[in-house]
Design an enzyme around this catalytic site. Structure first.
Site, PDB file in Angstrom:
ATOM      1  N   LYS A 184     -11.791  18.460 -13.035  1.00  0.00           N
ATOM      2  CA  LYS A 184     -12.425  19.035 -11.846  1.00  0.00           C
ATOM      3  C   LYS A 184     -13.192  17.977 -11.065  1.00  0.00           C
ATOM      4  O   LYS A 184     -14.147  17.403 -11.571  1.00  0.00           O
ATOM      5  CB  LYS A 184     -13.430  20.119 -12.257  1.00  0.00           C
ATOM      6  CG  LYS A 184     -14.040  20.812 -11.045  1.00  0.00           C
ATOM      7  CD  LYS A 184     -15.300  21.577 -11.377  1.00  0.00           C
ATOM      8  CE  LYS A 184     -16.567  20.842 -10.993  1.00  0.00           C
ATOM      9  NZ  LYS A 184     -16.742  20.582  -9.562  1.00  0.00           N
ATOM     10  N   CYS A 233     -24.395   4.957 -10.290  1.00  0.00           N
ATOM     11  CA  CYS A 233     -25.213   5.247 -11.467  1.00  0.00           C
ATOM     12  C   CYS A 233     -25.816   3.968 -12.042  1.00  0.00           C
ATOM     13  O   CYS A 233     -26.917   3.979 -12.567  1.00  0.00           O
ATOM     14  CB  CYS A 233     -24.378   5.954 -12.509  1.00  0.00           C
ATOM     15  SG  CYS A 233     -22.812   5.132 -12.777  1.00  0.00           S
ATOM     16  N   GLU A 264     -21.308  10.339 -19.418  1.00  0.00           N
ATOM     17  CA  GLU A 264     -21.746   9.170 -18.639  1.00  0.00           C
ATOM     18  C   GLU A 264     -22.745   9.698 -17.626  1.00  0.00           C
ATOM     19  O   GLU A 264     -22.362  10.425 -16.708  1.00  0.00           O
ATOM     20  CB  GLU A 264     -20.562   8.545 -17.895  1.00  0.00           C
ATOM     21  CG  GLU A 264     -19.442   8.053 -18.781  1.00  0.00           C
ATOM     22  CD  GLU A 264     -19.738   6.725 -19.439  1.00  0.00           C
ATOM     23  OE1 GLU A 264     -20.821   6.152 -19.198  1.00  0.00           O
ATOM     24  OE2 GLU A 264     -18.888   6.265 -20.214  1.00  0.00           O
ATOM     25  N   GLU A 323     -34.261   8.606 -10.919  1.00  0.00           N
ATOM     26  CA  GLU A 323     -33.080   8.105 -10.209  1.00  0.00           C
ATOM     27  C   GLU A 323     -33.043   8.688  -8.791  1.00  0.00           C
ATOM     28  O   GLU A 323     -32.986   9.896  -8.612  1.00  0.00           O
ATOM     29  CB  GLU A 323     -31.832   8.532 -10.979  1.00  0.00           C
ATOM     30  CG  GLU A 323     -30.575   7.918 -10.444  1.00  0.00           C
ATOM     31  CD  GLU A 323     -29.333   8.392 -11.201  1.00  0.00           C
ATOM     32  OE1 GLU A 323     -29.262   9.578 -11.535  1.00  0.00           O
ATOM     33  OE2 GLU A 323     -28.453   7.557 -11.437  1.00  0.00           O
TER      34      GLU A 323
HETATM   35  P1  NAP Z   1     -23.915  16.567 -11.198  1.00  0.00           P
HETATM   36  O1  NAP Z   1     -24.603  17.554 -10.377  1.00  0.00           O
HETATM   37  O2  NAP Z   1     -24.255  16.465 -12.631  1.00  0.00           O
HETATM   38  O3  NAP Z   1     -22.357  16.892 -11.027  1.00  0.00           O
HETATM   39  C1  NAP Z   1     -21.331  16.207 -11.696  1.00  0.00           C
HETATM   40  C2  NAP Z   1     -20.148  17.131 -11.873  1.00  0.00           C
HETATM   41  O4  NAP Z   1     -20.498  18.229 -12.719  1.00  0.00           O
HETATM   42  C3  NAP Z   1     -19.660  17.758 -10.573  1.00  0.00           C
HETATM   43  O5  NAP Z   1     -18.265  17.927 -10.630  1.00  0.00           O
HETATM   44  C4  NAP Z   1     -20.365  19.098 -10.597  1.00  0.00           C
HETATM   45  O6  NAP Z   1     -19.741  20.063  -9.801  1.00  0.00           O
HETATM   46  C5  NAP Z   1     -20.292  19.461 -12.057  1.00  0.00           C
HETATM   47  N1  NAP Z   1     -21.313  20.381 -12.529  1.00  0.00           N
HETATM   48  C6  NAP Z   1     -22.475  20.771 -11.911  1.00  0.00           C
HETATM   49  N2  NAP Z   1     -23.169  21.607 -12.726  1.00  0.00           N
HETATM   50  C7  NAP Z   1     -22.433  21.747 -13.860  1.00  0.00           C
HETATM   51  C8  NAP Z   1     -22.636  22.465 -15.084  1.00  0.00           C
HETATM   52  N3  NAP Z   1     -23.730  23.204 -15.313  1.00  0.00           N
HETATM   53  N4  NAP Z   1     -21.696  22.368 -16.056  1.00  0.00           N
HETATM   54  C9  NAP Z   1     -20.591  21.616 -15.874  1.00  0.00           C
HETATM   55  N5  NAP Z   1     -20.343  20.932 -14.740  1.00  0.00           N
HETATM   56  C10 NAP Z   1     -21.264  20.967 -13.751  1.00  0.00           C
HETATM   57  O7  NAP Z   1     -24.051  15.108 -10.653  1.00  0.00           O
HETATM   58  P2  NAP Z   1     -23.803  14.623  -9.173  1.00  0.00           P
HETATM   59  O8  NAP Z   1     -25.027  14.904  -8.384  1.00  0.00           O
HETATM   60  O9  NAP Z   1     -22.525  15.171  -8.686  1.00  0.00           O
HETATM   61  O10 NAP Z   1     -23.592  13.055  -9.418  1.00  0.00           O
HETATM   62  C11 NAP Z   1     -24.625  12.172  -9.434  1.00  0.00           C
HETATM   63  C12 NAP Z   1     -25.032  11.793 -10.857  1.00  0.00           C
HETATM   64  O11 NAP Z   1     -23.935  11.274 -11.584  1.00  0.00           O
HETATM   65  C13 NAP Z   1     -26.080  10.734 -10.892  1.00  0.00           C
HETATM   66  O12 NAP Z   1     -27.112  11.093 -11.753  1.00  0.00           O
HETATM   67  C14 NAP Z   1     -25.351   9.507 -11.420  1.00  0.00           C
HETATM   68  O13 NAP Z   1     -26.129   8.578 -12.054  1.00  0.00           O
HETATM   69  C15 NAP Z   1     -24.325  10.113 -12.286  1.00  0.00           C
HETATM   70  N6  NAP Z   1     -23.166   9.229 -12.447  1.00  0.00           N
HETATM   71  C16 NAP Z   1     -23.017   8.564 -13.637  1.00  0.00           C
HETATM   72  C17 NAP Z   1     -21.948   7.701 -13.843  1.00  0.00           C
HETATM   73  C18 NAP Z   1     -21.785   6.978 -15.146  1.00  0.00           C
HETATM   74  O14 NAP Z   1     -20.709   6.457 -15.390  1.00  0.00           O
HETATM   75  N7  NAP Z   1     -22.775   6.926 -16.006  1.00  0.00           N
HETATM   76  C19 NAP Z   1     -21.009   7.506 -12.821  1.00  0.00           C
HETATM   77  C20 NAP Z   1     -21.184   8.191 -11.617  1.00  0.00           C
HETATM   78  C21 NAP Z   1     -22.269   9.055 -11.460  1.00  0.00           C
HETATM   79  P3  NAP Z   1     -20.101  20.180  -8.224  1.00  0.00           P
HETATM   80  O15 NAP Z   1     -20.245  18.816  -7.666  1.00  0.00           O
HETATM   81  O16 NAP Z   1     -18.924  20.851  -7.676  1.00  0.00           O
HETATM   82  O17 NAP Z   1     -21.357  20.953  -8.175  1.00  0.00           O
END
Ligand code: NAP
Ligand code: MG
Length: 493
Positions: A198, A306, A272, A403
């Site tokens: 997804k 990230c 991650e 962050e």
């Molecule tokens: P997020 O809100 O955690 O969302 C990530 C993914 O999870 C999206 O596809 C989101 O769907 C989905 N999601 C949301 N709530 C969920 C739940 N309760 N259960 C399962 N899936 C769920 O993060 P983001 O704001 O999109 O991304 C930013 C974050 O990602 C930052 O904190 C960044 O550091 C981290 N990141 C880490 C890495 C790494 O390799 N360590 C790489 C890239 C990003 P929707 O978007 O459709 O809501």
């Protein structure tokens, strides 16, 4: 040079020097359908949920397309298709045949690289220079790299019999949409698993284009299922009993929810998560080179990284010179149209993310913090944030601990290597870090004491499919990339 002199200096030179004519990449080259369905069992299917969501171009707020929102029944259909494909075809296929499919995906991506780069920039807001020169080439490299592993797994793990888990459920964020899809799909397939993935709600288009490409590559139906949706779709994937292995990239907050959800089940999982990397500049570092590394480390991809070097730690003796040169360099950064080849900093991915960043710069300001923002003109429509430095911060401030995920850099100074290490490690995160110095011994001494999955020396944000990537502490668990990244997709017996 004082702030006032610096401003005068900029007005005199930089406005003229950096006034490039626009050089936009044409979006006419790509076709985006008005509505996309779910890619399940090798075909595009209307969602049982009957619901659709808009994806917008964050640089002009225009709707690009509607994408299906997968509900519980749709997730079940996708997992069922993946299971059938795993048991019926994929697990029976000779490993070298799996490899051939991965090679084919990589080659088709090479042929359509320009189209993917344009769509990525339109849907996510990242500059075309980055999607063209970093994201898409890395995506291709990932498929090629893992294609090579498919029939060599017993050499990667000698003496044991590597076996796939079965069906992998994968959930990815919006900051590197296609690259995160490649990081997930390529190792899963190479190891012999099938996939339900997804993409994030705000950046589904390149994943859907990849679905078309995977169909055209002739991959057996159900081996890769790409289902769009919002957070709830992710929840339904996590909780589906037919998932054997979960791979999640996203926020630490959601990572913790997932960890609780899988506790007590036999699902394997990797996470991650977020980061708050320290980029440490010693007084013997080449200053101009370090300035480029700092700019690359935090302003690259609007700071939606990230592993971004969001905390700058500078040794006292060089701090004044470095901050002065950094500000000069920041003034030359071009913020604007992501499709313009001159653009350094594109649009913030969504209104929600922009509000989060601006929240840090208003409510988040504590004590006598000083905010320095470059004087560029921001477009009227769309979501934008100019490169920002926050000075006079201390370790306990929110902006140093949390962050921001935007083009915002905090600066602190230190006197000794020990102090630098203490500051760097004083964080709930541990994903990455950077060291700038002339001395190899200092790199080894300091580098090994930093609790982070990746520490770059005299460079920043460099990626390669052969290198493992992942975090300590609240930055997650497990690794992606290299042999380490294959391991979570395999059972060794
Ligand atoms: P997020 O809100 O955690 O969302 C990530 C993914 O999870 C999206 O596809 C989101 O769907 C989905 N999601 C949301 N709530 C969920 C739940 N309760 N259960 C399962 N899936 C769920 O993060 P983001 O704001 O999109 O991304 C930013 C974050 O990602 C930052 O904190 C960044 O550091 C981290 N990141 C880490 C890495 C790494 O390799 N360590 C790489 C890239 C990003 P929707 O978007 O459709 O809501
Ligand atoms: Mg979008």
């Amino acid at each position: 040079m004082s702030e006032k002199e610096l401003t005068t200096h900029q007005n005199l030179h930089f406005d003229e020097l950096w006034a490039y004519d626009p050089a936009p990449e044409s979006p006419d080259y790509v076709s985006i359908e008005p509505q996309y369905q779910l890619f399940i069992d090798g075909t595009f299917q209307k969602p049982e949920s009957g619901r659709y969501i808009d994806t917008v171009n964050p640089s002009n707020e225009k709707v690009l397309a509607q994408v299906a929102e997968a509900g519980k029944k749709d997730v079940d259909k996708a997992v069922t298709a993946a299971r059938k494909a795993y048991e019926g075809v994929w697990s029976k296929l000779p490993a070298k045949e799996r490899g051939k499919y991965l090679f084919r995906i990589a080659r088709l991506l090479q042929e359509r690289a320009r189209e993917f780069a344009i769509v990525e920039s339109m849907d996510s807001g990242k500059p075309i220079r980055e999607s063209r020169d970093i994201d898409i080439p890395q995506v291709i490299a990932h498929f090629f790299y893992h294609a090579g592993w498919a029939d060599k797994l017993e050499y990667a793990f000698p003496g044991v019999r590597p076996k796939p888990h079965g069906v992998a459920g994968q959930i990815i964020p919006w900051n590197f949409p296609l690259l995160m899809a490649a990081w997930k799909i390529a190792p899963a397939l190479a190891a012999g698993n099938t996939v339900v993935i997804k993409p994030a709600e705000t950046t589904p288009l390149t994943a859907l284009k990849l679905a078309e490409l995977i169909r055209d590559a002739g991959l057996p139906p159900g081996v890769v299922n790409i289902i769009t949706g919002a957070g709830q779709t992710g929840v339904d994937i996590v909780n589906h009993p037919g998932i054997d292995k979960l791979a999640f990239t996203g926020s630490t907050e959601v990572g913790k929810i997932i960890q609780k959800a899988v506790a007590g089940t036999d699902k394997k999982y990797t996470l991650e998560l977020g980061g708050k990397a320290a980029n440490i500049i010693f007084d013997d570092a080449p200053v101009e080179q370090a300035v480029e590394g700092i700019v690359n480390g935090i302003f690259f991809n609007q700071g939606h990284v990230c592993c971004a070097g969001s905390r700058l730690l500078v040794q006292e003796g060089v701090a004044e010179e470095l901050v002065y040169k950094l500000k000069l360099r920041m003034e030359t950064l071009i913020v604007g149209d992501p499709l313009d080849k001159n653009t350094d900093i594109g649009a913030i991915n969504s209104k929600v993310q922009l509000d989060r960043i601006l929240g840090f710069l208003t409510e988040g300001v504590e004590g006598d913090q000083k905010i320095y923002q470059t004087k560029c003109n921001l477009p009227e429509k769309g979501y934008w944030c100019q490169p920002t430095l926050v000075e006079n911060v201390s370790q306990s401030h929110r902006i140093v601990q949390e962050e921001v995920f935007g083009p915002v850099l905090t600066i602190q100074t230190f006197r000794t290597p020990d102090e630098a290490v203490n500051l760097a490690n004083n964080s709930p995160y541990g994903l990455s870090g950077g060291i700038w110095t002339d001395k190899g011994s200092k790199i080894f001494n300091v580098g090994k004491r930093i609790r982070a999955g990746v520490v770059w020396a005299n460079t920043f944000n460099k990626f390669d499919p052969t290198s493992p990537f992942g975090g300590y502490k609240e930055s997650g668990m497990g690794r992606e990339g290299g042999i380490h990244g294959l391991l979570p997709y395999l059972e060794l017996s």
